[in-house]
Design a protein around this motif. Structure first.
Motif, PDB file in Angstrom:
ATOM      1  N   VAL A  22     -12.548   3.516  -0.883  1.00  0.00           N
ATOM      2  CA  VAL A  22     -13.377   4.161   0.242  1.00  0.00           C
ATOM      3  C   VAL A  22     -12.811   5.521   0.582  1.00  0.00           C
ATOM      4  CG1 VAL A  22     -14.143   3.912   2.543  1.00  0.00           C
ATOM      5  CG2 VAL A  22     -14.042   1.998   1.086  1.00  0.00           C
ATOM      6  N   MET A  23     -11.407   5.509   0.658  1.00  0.00           N
ATOM      7  CA  MET A  23     -11.101   6.942   1.124  1.00  0.00           C
ATOM      8  C   MET A  23     -10.807   8.047   0.016  1.00  0.00           C
ATOM      9  SD  MET A  23      -8.147   6.040   3.831  1.00  0.00           S
ATOM     10  CE  MET A  23      -7.148   4.550   3.217  1.00  0.00           C
ATOM     11  N   ARG A  24     -11.329   7.402  -1.217  1.00  0.00           N
ATOM     12  CA  ARG A  24     -11.521   8.509  -2.483  1.00  0.00           C
ATOM     13  C   ARG A  24      -9.802   8.798  -2.720  1.00  0.00           C
ATOM     14  NH1 ARG A  24     -16.183   6.846  -2.059  1.00  0.00           N
ATOM     15  NH2 ARG A  24     -17.817   8.229  -2.660  1.00  0.00           N
ATOM     16  N   VAL A  25      -9.048   8.145  -2.512  1.00  0.00           N
ATOM     17  CA  VAL A  25      -7.403   8.275  -3.037  1.00  0.00           C
ATOM     18  C   VAL A  25      -7.339   7.618  -4.383  1.00  0.00           C
ATOM     19  CG1 VAL A  25      -5.150   8.035  -2.434  1.00  0.00           C
ATOM     20  CG2 VAL A  25      -6.822   8.222  -0.825  1.00  0.00           C
ATOM     21  N   ASN A  65      -2.444   3.553   6.817  1.00  0.00           N
ATOM     22  CA  ASN A  65      -3.589   3.981   6.253  1.00  0.00           C
ATOM     23  C   ASN A  65      -3.358   5.716   6.508  1.00  0.00           C
ATOM     24  OD1 ASN A  65      -5.217   2.234   4.932  1.00  0.00           O
ATOM     25  ND2 ASN A  65      -4.836   1.107   6.460  1.00  0.00           N
ATOM     26  N   TYR A  66      -2.924   6.210   7.636  1.00  0.00           N
ATOM     27  CA  TYR A  66      -2.902   7.582   7.537  1.00  0.00           C
ATOM     28  C   TYR A  66      -1.983   8.207   6.596  1.00  0.00           C
ATOM     29  CZ  TYR A  66      -1.658  12.059   9.261  1.00  0.00           C
ATOM     30  OH  TYR A  66      -1.357  13.402   9.726  1.00  0.00           O
ATOM     31  N   LEU A  67      -0.983   7.543   6.054  1.00  0.00           N
ATOM     32  CA  LEU A  67      -0.326   8.066   4.873  1.00  0.00           C
ATOM     33  C   LEU A  67      -1.108   7.929   3.611  1.00  0.00           C
ATOM     34  CD1 LEU A  67       3.294   6.335   4.910  1.00  0.00           C
ATOM     35  CD2 LEU A  67       2.725   8.823   5.332  1.00  0.00           C
ATOM     36  N   VAL A  68      -1.876   6.708   3.584  1.00  0.00           N
ATOM     37  CA  VAL A  68      -2.649   6.340   2.348  1.00  0.00           C
ATOM     38  C   VAL A  68      -3.755   7.597   2.252  1.00  0.00           C
ATOM     39  CG1 VAL A  68      -4.338   5.091   1.149  1.00  0.00           C
ATOM     40  CG2 VAL A  68      -2.206   3.981   1.910  1.00  0.00           C
ATOM     41  N   ARG A  91     -10.546   4.540  11.256  1.00  0.00           N
ATOM     42  CA  ARG A  91     -10.033   5.781  10.453  1.00  0.00           C
ATOM     43  C   ARG A  91     -10.166   7.023  11.425  1.00  0.00           C
ATOM     44  NH1 ARG A  91     -13.056   7.878   4.557  1.00  0.00           N
ATOM     45  NH2 ARG A  91     -11.459   9.341   4.054  1.00  0.00           N
ATOM     46  N   PRO A  92     -10.866   6.885  12.515  1.00  0.00           N
ATOM     47  CA  PRO A  92     -10.542   8.178  13.444  1.00  0.00           C
ATOM     48  C   PRO A  92      -9.310   7.772  14.106  1.00  0.00           C
ATOM     49  CG  PRO A  92     -12.891   7.456  13.804  1.00  0.00           C
ATOM     50  CD  PRO A  92     -12.000   6.354  12.717  1.00  0.00           C
TER      51      PRO A  92
END
Length: 364
Positions: A293-296, A271-274, A185-186
């Motif tokens: 997990v990313m709360r999207v 995943n940046y876009l998501v 993620r980072p």
């Protein structure tokens, strides 16, 4: 030395096995008597799986590629079994570890058992109940001949117990796909289309469609996209398109000013876009885990899911495949009434640690 042969057949499999390999390498460096061999069956040819794919995700290159792509389901299963059998005879293992639910998972599990090699299944026990999906058959067959079951949820545990698996063979460990997400993620990368399309955070929607039920029925595909376009206000729709789907879209003349068909993106770019999107509309199971997990907010265009925890605990909703179902869910999204989601137990980035810990116990 306890020898584990790890099998991957398609791009998502590598996201699932990468953390396990990293953990085996870590404990081996500390003196543990365990080693691995990574077999890529070549089930899915993916031109994006170049050297940079392995470098980006810090995934070691496979020891061998069996190059079993193409053909019907039966032909591919046979090709994988023949080639994997030869590889396993030449490179004996104490355990074959398979992941997920692709054809390679089932084919290599069968082959290993015929050679009297024990099988561990990572992501065991998940079920959609939909026998029209090849993945469901793969899951059921694999789990019927598995020795050690590594599971992602209590629901998966229950499915296995109902089918007669004893508690001592079930290891509730969590989700290795999330290990990769937490680690990477980072490192997410802003794709070039961000500036090209003048995107801004929480101000666009990501779409992915690939399942035959949605893509191959051309009138359904057109209706789905028309409904999405009509009910997403003025937001850009970013649609990374598989070449096969792109041809169908072109043939149908599906073009809208806000619908941006872009080439498939790398894991870090996608995943940046998501992560920064307002929502995701998809028919993929794996993406529902990542959005949770990313709360999207996530809208799944399927009639069933093998990952119900993404609905009961996460940010996912099962919309169905009827295009008319889409509008109420999008209305809910735009009224800021979408559920917030919560943490899913053991989806914490430490699943591979728990798996390798159990493998070391099995090796004693």
């Amino acid at each position: 030395m306890y020898k584990v042969t790890i099998v991957a057949g398609a791009r998502p499999n590598f996201m699932k096995i990468a953390p396990i390999i990293h953990e085996i390498e870590r404990v081996k460096a500390e003196g543990a008597q365990i080693d691995f061999r990574l077999v890529h069956t070549g089930q899915h040819y993916d031109k994006n799986m170049s050297g940079s794919f392995f470098e980006q995700l810090q995934i070691p290159k496979p020891h061998v590629n069996l190059e079993s792509s193409g053909g019907s389901q039966a032909e591919q299963t046979a090709s994988i079994m023949i080639r994997f059998e030869q590889d396993l005879i030449e490179n004996p293992a104490d355990l074959v570890l398979v992941v997920g639910d692709v054809t390679s998972t089932m084919a290599c599990a069968i082959t290993a058992q015929k050679l009297n090699v024990k099988v561990a299944h990572v992501e065991a026990g998940i079920r959609s109940g939909d026998w029209t999906m090849p993945e469901e058959i793969n899951r059921m067959v694999t789990d019927s001949i598995t020795n050690y079951f590594f599971t992602t949820s209590e629901l998966a545990n229950d499915n296995l117990k109902k089918s007669g698996v004893s508690d001592d063979k079930i290891y509730y460990v969590g989700n290795t796909m999330i290990d990769t997400l937490v680690k990477q993620r980072p490192n997410f990368l802003q794709p070039s289309i961000w500036d090209e399309l003048n995107l801004s955070k929480k101000n666009y929607i990501v779409m992915t469609l690939h399942r035959p039920a949605n893509v191959d029925e051309e009138h359904v595909l057109k209706e789905l996209i028309d409904e999405i376009v009509q009910n997403t206000k003025d937001l850009p729709l970013i649609f990374p398109v598989h070449p096969r789907t792109a041809k169908i879209l072109d043939r149908l003349g599906i073009n809208h000013a806000r619908l941006h068909k872009v080439p498939p993106l790398s894991y870090l770019e996608f995943n940046y876009l998501v992560e920064h999107s307002k929502a995701v509309i998809t028919d993929s199971g794996g993406i529902t885990e990542e959005t949770t997990v990313m709360r999207v907010p996530c809208l799944t265009l399927r009639d069933n899911t093998e990952r119900p925890e993404t609905i009961s605990l996460g940010t996912n909703e099962l919309v169905g495949t009827n295009p008319k179902n889409i509008k109420p869910f999008l209305d809910k999204l735009f009224s800021d009434d979408w559920k917030k989601g919560s943490d899913i137990p053991l989806w914490d980035g430490r699943t591979a640690h728990r798996i390798v810990d159990e493998l070391l116990k099995l090796s004693d």
